[in-house]
Design an enzyme around this catalytic site. Sequence first.
Site, PDB file in Angstrom:
ATOM      1  N   GLU A 192      -1.514  -8.869   3.089  1.00 51.62           N
ATOM      2  CA  GLU A 192      -1.232  -9.317   4.461  1.00 51.62           C
ATOM      3  C   GLU A 192      -2.466  -9.255   5.354  1.00 51.62           C
ATOM      4  O   GLU A 192      -2.511  -9.880   6.429  1.00 51.62           O
ATOM      5  CB  GLU A 192      -0.105  -8.459   5.065  1.00 51.62           C
TER       6      GLU A 192
ATOM      7  N   CYS B 109       0.833  -1.196   0.000  1.00 50.30           N
ATOM      8  CA  CYS B 109       0.000   0.000   0.000  1.00 50.30           C
ATOM      9  C   CYS B 109       0.878   1.261   0.000  1.00 50.30           C
ATOM     10  O   CYS B 109       1.511   1.534  -1.006  1.00 50.30           O
ATOM     11  CB  CYS B 109      -0.987  -0.033   1.176  1.00 50.30           C
TER      12      CYS B 109
ATOM     13  N   HIS C 212      -3.696  -4.926   0.128  1.00 50.56           N
ATOM     14  CA  HIS C 212      -3.213  -5.419   1.421  1.00 50.56           C
ATOM     15  C   HIS C 212      -3.333  -6.943   1.480  1.00 50.56           C
ATOM     16  O   HIS C 212      -4.218  -7.488   2.142  1.00 50.56           O
ATOM     17  CB  HIS C 212      -4.031  -4.806   2.556  1.00 50.56           C
TER      18      HIS C 212
END
Length: 258
Positions: free
Chosen positions: A191, A101, A189
Amino acid sequence: MVSSPYRPYREKPMRIAVIENMRNTGLGALALALDEAGAEIEWFRAWQDGILPPDISGHDALVVLGGEQSALDDETHPYLPDLVRLTRRFGDAGKAVLGICLGSQILARAYGGDNFLGSAREFGWHGIGVTEEGRADPLLSALGGEFTIFEWHADTFSLPAGAVRLATSPVAENQAFRIGRAVYGTQFHFEANSAVVEQWKAEFPDTIERIAPGWLESHAELAARHGRGADAAGLAIARAWVSLIEADEIEMLSEASA
């Protein structure tokens, strides 16, 4: 008899520097992949004290996480120019770099791309298209032609010269890119598994309601629809990137002659 001048080779864990640009930024799927690899993580909470790794020699890889600032907010976050230079030094040395990001926007800046502020707003689980180059790239090759993943951003960037676009979407053309062997930026994102999204939901309800009215009420339904698939895709991406880290795997230690 004279013994060998070296002890046996012994493995060393990968050393990962993680730059936190905003408090309580979870690693989620990436934490799991790094733990599986036995990596050692050193956190640098630059948002708090501006401290960054002094050079690239102490770490095998660099992770730059997201944040509420833009990649151009040097006045309010004066460490950003140093972080831009640091990411470039890691990448130019052939070390693995990952920008997520805001981190991808910082990477784009480091390699000569332009940052565009407020022009690409996305929040929640969204579909991502994998380019032809992405389908052949180690990072995304396991995901086929498209996947769903979590987004939370307003800014975007132009693709730096020499970068390869790996993933795209209608809102943000450059969703993932690679430079060189193992420098990767992901606007999305990956993660942010279900646990991280739950944490964000609890920690930032006012912000979420402002940027995505009604999402909080729809979260349970959306999570049931998209969470499992997004979690699997995110973990696959995390494991793929970790596999590209080239650590100093062996160490030879001098031993006195007997």
